[in-house]
Motif scaffolding. Structure first.
Motif, PDB file in Angstrom:
ATOM      1  N   THR A  75     -10.615  11.655  54.861  1.00 33.19           N
ATOM      2  CA  THR A  75     -10.424  11.991  56.277  1.00 33.19           C
ATOM      3  C   THR A  75     -10.049  13.465  56.370  1.00 33.19           C
ATOM      4  OG1 THR A  75      -8.088  11.381  56.223  1.00 33.19           O
ATOM      5  CG2 THR A  75      -9.664   9.642  56.764  1.00 33.19           C
ATOM      6  N   ALA A  76      -9.675  13.907  57.575  1.00 38.51           N
ATOM      7  CA  ALA A  76      -9.351  15.319  57.763  1.00 38.51           C
ATOM      8  C   ALA A  76      -8.212  15.767  56.866  1.00 38.51           C
ATOM      9  CB  ALA A  76      -9.001  15.566  59.234  1.00 38.51           C
ATOM     10  N   ARG A  77      -7.211  14.896  56.657  1.00 38.61           N
ATOM     11  CA  ARG A  77      -6.056  15.261  55.828  1.00 38.61           C
ATOM     12  C   ARG A  77      -5.820  14.287  54.677  1.00 38.61           C
ATOM     13  NH1 ARG A  77      -3.025  19.334  57.660  1.00 38.61           N
ATOM     14  NH2 ARG A  77      -3.345  20.032  59.801  1.00 38.61           N
ATOM     15  N   GLY A  78      -6.699  13.302  54.530  1.00 39.76           N
ATOM     16  CA  GLY A  78      -6.445  12.260  53.542  1.00 39.76           C
ATOM     17  C   GLY A  78      -7.509  12.149  52.479  1.00 39.76           C
ATOM     18  N   ALA A  79      -7.060  11.953  51.239  1.00 40.43           N
ATOM     19  CA  ALA A  79      -7.939  11.698  50.098  1.00 40.43           C
ATOM     20  C   ALA A  79      -7.481  10.409  49.434  1.00 40.43           C
ATOM     21  CB  ALA A  79      -7.900  12.860  49.112  1.00 40.43           C
ATOM     22  N   SER A  80      -8.239   9.935  48.458  1.00 38.79           N
ATOM     23  CA  SER A  80      -7.886   8.673  47.794  1.00 38.79           C
ATOM     24  C   SER A  80      -8.211   8.732  46.312  1.00 38.79           C
ATOM     25  CB  SER A  80      -8.662   7.495  48.407  1.00 38.79           C
ATOM     26  OG  SER A  80      -8.369   7.332  49.771  1.00 38.79           O
ATOM     27  N   VAL A  81      -7.370   8.072  45.518  1.00 37.74           N
ATOM     28  CA  VAL A  81      -7.732   7.707  44.152  1.00 37.74           C
ATOM     29  C   VAL A  81      -8.163   6.252  44.235  1.00 37.74           C
ATOM     30  CG1 VAL A  81      -6.967   7.400  41.785  1.00 37.74           C
ATOM     31  CG2 VAL A  81      -6.142   9.342  43.108  1.00 37.74           C
ATOM     32  N   THR A  82      -9.452   6.006  44.051  1.00 36.01           N
ATOM     33  CA  THR A  82     -10.023   4.691  44.337  1.00 36.01           C
ATOM     34  C   THR A  82     -10.097   3.819  43.089  1.00 36.01           C
ATOM     35  OG1 THR A  82     -12.287   5.473  43.998  1.00 36.01           O
ATOM     36  CG2 THR A  82     -11.379   5.659  46.217  1.00 36.01           C
ATOM     37  N   VAL A  83     -10.101   2.510  43.335  1.00 37.07           N
ATOM     38  CA  VAL A  83     -10.216   1.515  42.270  1.00 37.07           C
ATOM     39  C   VAL A  83     -11.328   0.546  42.653  1.00 37.07           C
ATOM     40  CG1 VAL A  83      -9.068  -0.338  41.001  1.00 37.07           C
ATOM     41  CG2 VAL A  83      -7.777   1.697  41.683  1.00 37.07           C
ATOM     42  N   ALA A  84     -12.289   0.345  41.764  1.00 37.26           N
ATOM     43  CA  ALA A  84     -13.389  -0.594  42.008  1.00 37.26           C
ATOM     44  C   ALA A  84     -12.935  -1.993  41.592  1.00 37.26           C
ATOM     45  CB  ALA A  84     -14.632  -0.171  41.248  1.00 37.26           C
ATOM     46  N   GLN A  85     -12.283  -2.701  42.499  1.00 37.49           N
ATOM     47  CA  GLN A  85     -11.728  -4.018  42.178  1.00 37.49           C
ATOM     48  C   GLN A  85     -12.821  -5.016  41.785  1.00 37.49           C
ATOM     49  OE1 GLN A  85      -8.616  -4.237  41.839  1.00 37.49           O
ATOM     50  NE2 GLN A  85      -7.680  -2.725  43.188  1.00 37.49           N
ATOM     51  N   ALA A  86     -14.011  -4.893  42.377  1.00 37.74           N
ATOM     52  CA  ALA A  86     -15.093  -5.825  42.055  1.00 37.74           C
ATOM     53  C   ALA A  86     -15.520  -5.701  40.606  1.00 37.74           C
ATOM     54  CB  ALA A  86     -16.285  -5.585  42.982  1.00 37.74           C
ATOM     55  N   VAL A  87     -15.481  -4.485  40.077  1.00 39.81           N
ATOM     56  CA  VAL A  87     -15.854  -4.274  38.673  1.00 39.81           C
ATOM     57  C   VAL A  87     -14.837  -4.943  37.752  1.00 39.81           C
ATOM     58  CG1 VAL A  87     -16.216  -2.527  36.876  1.00 39.81           C
ATOM     59  CG2 VAL A  87     -17.062  -2.126  39.209  1.00 39.81           C
ATOM     60  N   ASP A  88     -13.559  -4.762  38.055  1.00 39.02           N
ATOM     61  CA  ASP A  88     -12.515  -5.400  37.237  1.00 39.02           C
ATOM     62  C   ASP A  88     -12.570  -6.922  37.361  1.00 39.02           C
ATOM     63  OD1 ASP A  88     -11.607  -2.978  36.313  1.00 39.02           O
ATOM     64  OD2 ASP A  88      -9.968  -2.820  37.754  1.00 39.02           O
ATOM     65  N   ALA A  89     -12.868  -7.414  38.559  1.00 43.03           N
ATOM     66  CA  ALA A  89     -12.992  -8.862  38.747  1.00 43.03           C
ATOM     67  C   ALA A  89     -14.116  -9.416  37.887  1.00 43.03           C
ATOM     68  CB  ALA A  89     -13.249  -9.182  40.224  1.00 43.03           C
ATOM     69  N   ALA A  90     -15.242  -8.701  37.829  1.00 39.06           N
ATOM     70  CA  ALA A  90     -16.369  -9.151  37.009  1.00 39.06           C
ATOM     71  C   ALA A  90     -15.996  -9.201  35.539  1.00 39.06           C
ATOM     72  CB  ALA A  90     -17.569  -8.224  37.222  1.00 39.06           C
ATOM     73  N   THR A  91     -15.229  -8.211  35.071  1.00 38.27           N
ATOM     74  CA  THR A  91     -14.801  -8.191  33.666  1.00 38.27           C
ATOM     75  C   THR A  91     -14.008  -9.443  33.324  1.00 38.27           C
ATOM     76  OG1 THR A  91     -14.746  -5.763  33.610  1.00 38.27           O
ATOM     77  CG2 THR A  91     -13.422  -6.925  31.965  1.00 38.27           C
ATOM     78  N   LEU A  92     -13.075  -9.821  34.181  1.00 35.14           N
ATOM     79  CA  LEU A  92     -12.231 -10.984  33.908  1.00 35.14           C
ATOM     80  C   LEU A  92     -13.014 -12.290  34.005  1.00 35.14           C
ATOM     81  CD1 LEU A  92      -9.073  -9.883  35.938  1.00 35.14           C
ATOM     82  CD2 LEU A  92      -9.308  -9.953  33.451  1.00 35.14           C
ATOM     83  N   VAL A  93     -13.789 -12.446  35.073  1.00 34.36           N
ATOM     84  CA  VAL A  93     -14.511 -13.703  35.273  1.00 34.36           C
ATOM     85  C   VAL A  93     -15.559 -13.909  34.186  1.00 34.36           C
ATOM     86  CG1 VAL A  93     -16.055 -14.945  36.827  1.00 34.36           C
ATOM     87  CG2 VAL A  93     -14.083 -13.731  37.751  1.00 34.36           C
ATOM     88  N   GLU A  94     -16.273 -12.873  33.829  1.00 31.03           N
ATOM     89  CA  GLU A  94     -17.304 -13.015  32.800  1.00 31.03           C
ATOM     90  C   GLU A  94     -16.700 -13.323  31.440  1.00 31.03           C
ATOM     91  OE1 GLU A  94     -19.584  -9.441  33.117  1.00 31.03           O
ATOM     92  OE2 GLU A  94     -20.440 -10.004  35.070  1.00 31.03           O
ATOM     93  N   ALA A  95     -15.511 -12.786  31.157  1.00 36.11           N
ATOM     94  CA  ALA A  95     -14.841 -13.107  29.890  1.00 36.11           C
ATOM     95  C   ALA A  95     -14.476 -14.589  29.835  1.00 36.11           C
ATOM     96  CB  ALA A  95     -13.590 -12.247  29.727  1.00 36.11           C
ATOM     97  N   LEU A  96     -14.045 -15.135  30.954  1.00 35.35           N
ATOM     98  CA  LEU A  96     -13.706 -16.562  30.991  1.00 35.35           C
ATOM     99  C   LEU A  96     -14.963 -17.428  30.905  1.00 35.35           C
ATOM    100  CD1 LEU A  96     -10.916 -16.513  33.734  1.00 35.35           C
ATOM    101  CD2 LEU A  96     -10.626 -16.639  31.249  1.00 35.35           C
ATOM    102  N   HIS A  97     -15.997 -17.038  31.620  1.00 36.59           N
ATOM    103  CA  HIS A  97     -17.245 -17.800  31.582  1.00 36.59           C
ATOM    104  C   HIS A  97     -17.820 -17.833  30.170  1.00 36.59           C
ATOM    105  CE1 HIS A  97     -21.614 -18.500  32.128  1.00 36.59           C
ATOM    106  NE2 HIS A  97     -21.226 -19.297  33.103  1.00 36.59           N
ATOM    107  N   ALA A  98     -17.773 -16.709  29.477  1.00 36.44           N
ATOM    108  CA  ALA A  98     -18.325 -16.638  28.123  1.00 36.44           C
ATOM    109  C   ALA A  98     -17.593 -17.562  27.162  1.00 36.44           C
ATOM    110  CB  ALA A  98     -18.256 -15.202  27.607  1.00 36.44           C
ATOM    111  N   ARG A  99     -16.363 -17.923  27.490  1.00 33.79           N
ATOM    112  CA  ARG A  99     -15.574 -18.817  26.627  1.00 33.79           C
ATOM    113  C   ARG A  99     -15.586 -20.249  27.138  1.00 33.79           C
ATOM    114  NH1 ARG A  99     -14.192 -13.775  26.302  1.00 33.79           N
ATOM    115  NH2 ARG A  99     -13.356 -12.907  24.351  1.00 33.79           N
TER     116      ARG A  99
END
Length: 362
Positions: A171-195
């Motif tokens: 925004t005009a005065r705002g920036a962000s350090v972003t986190v891709a939560q969907a990517v981390d969710a995929a890492t966890l779910v796929e690890a469980l599915h693989a097992r």
């Protein structure tokens, strides 16, 4: 020559020693134009020899700045002190601010009871801006219709949203350090599915928080894609509440349960440790009967019994990048977002294969 006896060295002292005007000394010390590089070097050398340091209050007045950054946390103080994630993030912020001789103002206010309940922290920002106590702020814990960014825009205070979603624009005065939560969710779910896990539970933090909302949506989406069922139960990030939610999930008391969960994803390390304790009380072996994974890694995960598998992120870097981004804004740079690196799953003894085998047809 040595330091002057009998008190603090002043600009007047430096000017008299060097035989130049006080204005020239001030220009040299503050990096301003108006003196030659030779004179600047002489002034800095004399200042170092006499042990002169700038007055922080005078420096702030001359630059119309407070040389401080503010953070307001809407959390229980006991929770902040016991959660390693916050300690590491704050340490990362302090590392950057300390290198720039800036201070951190930290205020804890009563936790919000609902998304719109933000009057306590809003009053702090208004007071800080009115008194020129801080030059910018770092925001934690984002909500829908969050009143803080519009207020900070109106107050003219630069701000950085730490851990915002990757769909949030500057925004005009705002920036962000972003986190891709969907990517981390995929890492966890796929690890469980693989097992071989097909029925899992997700014990998340408060769902009013945008990052928890994104995590819940990400886990559900990836589980559905892989033909897995998920039951979700929210807790307050504490070990005790994580244990209570675990008992409710394993007893089938949470709506949406479609089978015995053979794995549980916890929203942070404290809830995972509380969950381990609760599973022990229920006489359920980890990972023999139930696998456990934490969204946050810490020494708690490494020292628990069994050690808890967790997403290895870097909260120290998250804090330092937020502080660096805020310093850029305060220096007049164009607002921009910076993406944090995805988490890397740290495999430990709490994560195992589904002892009951995958569902029929898998």
């Amino acid at each position: 020559m040595g330091a002057l006896p009998g008190g603090k060295v002043t600009i007047t002292d430096l000017a008299q020693r060097l035989g130049i005007s006080k204005a020239s000394v001030s220009y040299a010390l503050n990096g301003q134009a108006g003196v030659s590089e030779t004179t600047r070097a002489r002034v800095l050398a004399m200042a170092a020899e006499l042990g002169w340091y700038p007055s922080s209050s005078a420096r702030a007045l001359s630059h119309s700045r407070s040389e401080a950054v503010g953070i307001v946390l809407s959390r229980d103080p006991a929770q902040i002190g016991s959660e390693p994630f916050y300690m590491h993030v704050l340490a990362g912020i302090e590392t950057v601010l300390g290198a720039h001789e800036m201070s951190l103002m930290l205020r804890l206010v009563e936790p919000r009871r609902e998304p719109g309940d933000g009057a306590r922290d809003l009053a702090v920002y208004e007071r800080w801006a009115g008194e020129r106590r801080v030059d910018g702020v770092i925001l934690f814990d984002h909500f829908r219709a969050d009143p803080r960014p519009p207020l900070l825009e109106r107050l003219g205070l630069p701000y950085v949203r730490l851990g915002a979603g990757d769909d949030v624009a500057p925004t005009a005065r705002g920036a962000s350090v972003t986190v891709a939560q969907a990517v981390d969710a995929a890492t966890l779910v796929e690890a469980l599915h693989a097992r071989g896990h097909r029925h899992i539970a997700h014990i998340c933090g408060p769902v009013a928080l945008l990052h928890e909302e994104a995590r819940v949506a990400g886990v559900a989406a990836h589980a559905q894609r892989l033909g897995m069922s998920v039951v979700v139960s929210a807790a307050d990030y504490s070990a005790d509440d994580g244990g209570t939610a675990t008992i409710a999930v394993m007893a089938g008391l949470v709506p949406g349960t479609q089978g015995f969960p053979t794995a549980i994803i916890y929203g942070n390390d404290l809830m995972a440790v509380g969950g381990l304790r609760a599973l022990g009380m229920l006489r359920l072996a980890v990972p023999g009967q139930v696998s456990v994974v934490s969204w946050d890694d810490s020494i708690l995960c490494r020292l628990s019994s069994p050690p808890v598998a967790a997403l290895g992120r870097n909260p120290l870097e998250l804090g330092s990048r937020s502080a660096q981004l805020l310093l850029e804004l305060m220096a007049g740079h164009e607002p921009r977002n910076a993406a944090s690196a995805p988490g890397v799953l740290q495999l430990r003894d709490s994560l195992g294969n589904n002892a009951y085998g995958p569902a029929a047809g898998d």
